[in-house]
Design a protein around this motif. Structure first.
Motif, PDB file in Angstrom:
ATOM      1  N   GLY A  19       0.752  -1.244   0.000  1.00  0.00           N
ATOM      2  CA  GLY A  19       0.000   0.000   0.000  1.00  0.00           C
ATOM      3  C   GLY A  19       0.781   1.291   0.000  1.00  0.00           C
ATOM      4  N   PRO A  20       1.872   1.430   0.766  1.00  0.00           N
ATOM      5  CA  PRO A  20       2.513   2.735   0.817  1.00  0.00           C
ATOM      6  C   PRO A  20       3.262   3.101  -0.468  1.00  0.00           C
ATOM      7  CG  PRO A  20       3.584   1.223   2.349  1.00  0.00           C
ATOM      8  CD  PRO A  20       2.448   0.496   1.719  1.00  0.00           C
ATOM      9  N   VAL A  21       3.414   4.405  -0.654  1.00  0.00           N
ATOM     10  CA  VAL A  21       4.241   4.971  -1.713  1.00  0.00           C
ATOM     11  C   VAL A  21       5.288   5.831  -1.019  1.00  0.00           C
ATOM     12  CG1 VAL A  21       4.291   6.470  -3.753  1.00  0.00           C
ATOM     13  CG2 VAL A  21       2.301   5.006  -3.311  1.00  0.00           C
ATOM     14  N   MET A  22       6.548   5.684  -1.423  1.00  0.00           N
ATOM     15  CA  MET A  22       7.635   6.432  -0.805  1.00  0.00           C
ATOM     16  C   MET A  22       8.431   7.175  -1.868  1.00  0.00           C
ATOM     17  SD  MET A  22       8.649   3.316   1.657  1.00  0.00           S
ATOM     18  CE  MET A  22       8.031   2.210   0.424  1.00  0.00           C
ATOM     19  N   ALA A  23       9.053   8.270  -1.465  1.00  0.00           N
ATOM     20  CA  ALA A  23       9.911   9.044  -2.350  1.00  0.00           C
ATOM     21  C   ALA A  23      11.284   9.160  -1.710  1.00  0.00           C
ATOM     22  CB  ALA A  23       9.329  10.429  -2.566  1.00  0.00           C
ATOM     23  N   SER A  49       5.088   9.529 -13.332  1.00  0.00           N
ATOM     24  CA  SER A  49       5.222  10.862 -12.754  1.00  0.00           C
ATOM     25  C   SER A  49       5.446  11.866 -13.873  1.00  0.00           C
ATOM     26  CB  SER A  49       6.374  10.913 -11.744  1.00  0.00           C
ATOM     27  OG  SER A  49       7.598  10.646 -12.375  1.00  0.00           O
ATOM     28  N   ASP A  50       5.164  13.115 -13.555  1.00  0.00           N
ATOM     29  CA  ASP A  50       5.485  14.211 -14.453  1.00  0.00           C
ATOM     30  C   ASP A  50       6.200  15.273 -13.625  1.00  0.00           C
ATOM     31  OD1 ASP A  50       3.440  15.572 -13.069  1.00  0.00           O
ATOM     32  OD2 ASP A  50       2.003  15.413 -14.700  1.00  0.00           O
ATOM     33  N   ASP A  51       6.166  16.518 -14.017  1.00  0.00           N
ATOM     34  CA  ASP A  51       6.905  17.550 -13.284  1.00  0.00           C
ATOM     35  C   ASP A  51       6.220  18.001 -11.996  1.00  0.00           C
ATOM     36  OD1 ASP A  51       4.854  18.812 -14.685  1.00  0.00           O
ATOM     37  OD2 ASP A  51       6.028  20.606 -15.083  1.00  0.00           O
ATOM     38  N   GLN A  52       4.994  17.520 -11.723  1.00  0.00           N
ATOM     39  CA  GLN A  52       4.274  17.910 -10.505  1.00  0.00           C
ATOM     40  C   GLN A  52       3.794  16.734  -9.661  1.00  0.00           C
ATOM     41  OE1 GLN A  52       1.108  20.486 -12.047  1.00  0.00           O
ATOM     42  NE2 GLN A  52       2.013  22.111 -10.810  1.00  0.00           N
ATOM     43  N   TYR A  53       3.352  15.667 -10.297  1.00  0.00           N
ATOM     44  CA  TYR A  53       2.636  14.615  -9.589  1.00  0.00           C
ATOM     45  C   TYR A  53       3.233  13.232  -9.812  1.00  0.00           C
ATOM     46  CZ  TYR A  53      -0.955  18.214  -9.336  1.00  0.00           C
ATOM     47  OH  TYR A  53      -1.631  19.387  -9.110  1.00  0.00           O
ATOM     48  N   VAL A  54       2.934  12.360  -8.876  1.00  0.00           N
ATOM     49  CA  VAL A  54       3.147  10.926  -9.029  1.00  0.00           C
ATOM     50  C   VAL A  54       1.748  10.327  -9.115  1.00  0.00           C
ATOM     51  CG1 VAL A  54       4.074   8.826  -7.988  1.00  0.00           C
ATOM     52  CG2 VAL A  54       5.209  11.012  -7.593  1.00  0.00           C
ATOM     53  N   TYR A  55       1.494   9.548 -10.162  1.00  0.00           N
ATOM     54  CA  TYR A  55       0.184   8.964 -10.395  1.00  0.00           C
ATOM     55  C   TYR A  55       0.208   7.514  -9.934  1.00  0.00           C
ATOM     56  CZ  TYR A  55      -0.171  13.168 -13.152  1.00  0.00           C
ATOM     57  OH  TYR A  55      -0.166  14.485 -13.544  1.00  0.00           O
ATOM     58  N   VAL A  56      -0.688   7.205  -8.989  1.00  0.00           N
ATOM     59  CA  VAL A  56      -0.661   5.911  -8.315  1.00  0.00           C
ATOM     60  C   VAL A  56      -1.968   5.162  -8.558  1.00  0.00           C
ATOM     61  CG1 VAL A  56      -0.340   4.732  -6.106  1.00  0.00           C
ATOM     62  CG2 VAL A  56       0.771   6.959  -6.503  1.00  0.00           C
ATOM     63  N   PRO A  57      -1.924   4.067  -9.326  1.00  0.00           N
ATOM     64  CA  PRO A  57      -3.102   3.225  -9.474  1.00  0.00           C
ATOM     65  C   PRO A  57      -3.148   2.195  -8.350  1.00  0.00           C
ATOM     66  CG  PRO A  57      -1.382   2.467 -10.945  1.00  0.00           C
ATOM     67  CD  PRO A  57      -0.830   3.661 -10.200  1.00  0.00           C
ATOM     68  N   GLY A  61      -9.085   0.049  -7.463  1.00  0.00           N
ATOM     69  CA  GLY A  61      -9.744   0.764  -8.557  1.00  0.00           C
ATOM     70  C   GLY A  61      -9.573   2.263  -8.484  1.00  0.00           C
ATOM     71  N   HIS A  62      -9.138   2.779  -7.350  1.00  0.00           N
ATOM     72  CA  HIS A  62      -8.865   4.215  -7.247  1.00  0.00           C
ATOM     73  C   HIS A  62      -7.556   4.546  -7.960  1.00  0.00           C
ATOM     74  CE1 HIS A  62     -11.962   5.695  -4.617  1.00  0.00           C
ATOM     75  NE2 HIS A  62     -11.794   4.654  -3.816  1.00  0.00           N
ATOM     76  N   HIS A  63      -7.463   5.774  -8.427  1.00  0.00           N
ATOM     77  CA  HIS A  63      -6.211   6.304  -8.958  1.00  0.00           C
ATOM     78  C   HIS A  63      -5.979   7.618  -8.222  1.00  0.00           C
ATOM     79  CE1 HIS A  63      -3.411   5.601 -12.390  1.00  0.00           C
ATOM     80  NE2 HIS A  63      -2.997   6.771 -11.959  1.00  0.00           N
ATOM     81  N   VAL A  64      -4.778   7.808  -7.690  1.00  0.00           N
ATOM     82  CA  VAL A  64      -4.462   8.955  -6.842  1.00  0.00           C
ATOM     83  C   VAL A  64      -3.294   9.712  -7.446  1.00  0.00           C
ATOM     84  CG1 VAL A  64      -3.670   9.624  -4.530  1.00  0.00           C
ATOM     85  CG2 VAL A  64      -5.275   7.743  -4.787  1.00  0.00           C
ATOM     86  N   ALA A  65      -3.364  11.034  -7.394  1.00  0.00           N
ATOM     87  CA  ALA A  65      -2.235  11.879  -7.783  1.00  0.00           C
ATOM     88  C   ALA A  65      -1.640  12.471  -6.515  1.00  0.00           C
ATOM     89  CB  ALA A  65      -2.677  12.996  -8.716  1.00  0.00           C
ATOM     90  N   LEU A  66      -0.338  12.245  -6.315  1.00  0.00           N
ATOM     91  CA  LEU A  66       0.372  12.776  -5.156  1.00  0.00           C
ATOM     92  C   LEU A  66       1.309  13.886  -5.605  1.00  0.00           C
ATOM     93  CD1 LEU A  66       1.433   9.397  -3.493  1.00  0.00           C
ATOM     94  CD2 LEU A  66      -0.615  10.778  -3.026  1.00  0.00           C
ATOM     95  N   ASP A  67       1.386  14.938  -4.808  1.00  0.00           N
ATOM     96  CA  ASP A  67       2.370  15.987  -5.056  1.00  0.00           C
ATOM     97  C   ASP A  67       3.751  15.359  -4.935  1.00  0.00           C
ATOM     98  OD1 ASP A  67       4.361  18.064  -4.131  1.00  0.00           O
ATOM     99  OD2 ASP A  67       2.641  19.362  -4.551  1.00  0.00           O
ATOM    100  N   GLN A  68       4.555  15.452  -5.981  1.00  0.00           N
ATOM    101  CA  GLN A  68       5.826  14.736  -5.943  1.00  0.00           C
ATOM    102  C   GLN A  68       6.834  15.345  -4.974  1.00  0.00           C
ATOM    103  OE1 GLN A  68       9.011  15.672  -9.086  1.00  0.00           O
ATOM    104  NE2 GLN A  68       7.217  15.085 -10.236  1.00  0.00           N
ATOM    105  N   PHE A  69       6.607  16.558  -4.513  1.00  0.00           N
ATOM    106  CA  PHE A  69       7.533  17.198  -3.579  1.00  0.00           C
ATOM    107  C   PHE A  69       7.170  16.960  -2.120  1.00  0.00           C
ATOM    108  CE2 PHE A  69       7.495  19.571  -7.554  1.00  0.00           C
ATOM    109  CZ  PHE A  69       8.819  19.419  -7.923  1.00  0.00           C
ATOM    110  N   THR A  70       5.857  16.804  -1.835  1.00  0.00           N
ATOM    111  CA  THR A  70       5.407  16.683  -0.447  1.00  0.00           C
ATOM    112  C   THR A  70       4.740  15.346  -0.119  1.00  0.00           C
ATOM    113  OG1 THR A  70       3.207  17.588  -0.888  1.00  0.00           O
ATOM    114  CG2 THR A  70       4.981  19.172  -0.362  1.00  0.00           C
TER     115      THR A  70
END
Length: 109
Positions: A19-23, A49-57, A61-70
């Motif tokens: 479940g977790p996503v780490m940077a 990812s792009d220049d702002q977000y990490v896209y997490v499927p 069934g949910h898809h979440v966009a995380l701020d890649q900096f925070t």
């Protein structure tokens, strides 16, 4: 555990079937942030990812966009039953998703 990876060149983003996503900062090798949403379940088999977000499927069934900096959640798909379990494609500020039942969608990020 299965660990999908993506990078923006400076940060490594890592998902997990648990479940977790780490940077991690690639120059210092230090963890920058960790995001965990116990309600969404396992991260599916790829991150983007792009220049702002990490896209997490998520397998839920949910898809979440995380701020890649925070690591803050910026948006999520509304209905998990649409099944957005595959990797997003973000091009020129537009995010494209394909769902099991939700069809194909494109929207401004």
């Amino acid at each position: 555990d299965y660990r999908p990876l993506t990078t923006d060149g400076h940060t490594l983003f890592i998902g997990s079937l648990k479940g977790p996503v780490m940077a991690y900062d690639l120059s210092s090798l230090q963890q920058k942030w960790k995001y965990d949403d116990p309600h969404s379940g396992s991260v599916s088999f790829g991150l983007t990812s792009d220049d702002q977000y990490v896209y997490v499927p998520y397998a839920s069934g949910h898809h979440v966009a995380l701020d890649q900096f925070t690591g803050q959640e910026r948006w999520r798909t509304a209905d998990a039953r649409d099944g957005y379990i595959w990797m997003a494609n973000a091009i020129d500020g537009v995010v494209y998703l394909a769902g099991v039942h939700g069809g194909f969608v494109a929207f401004d990020r």
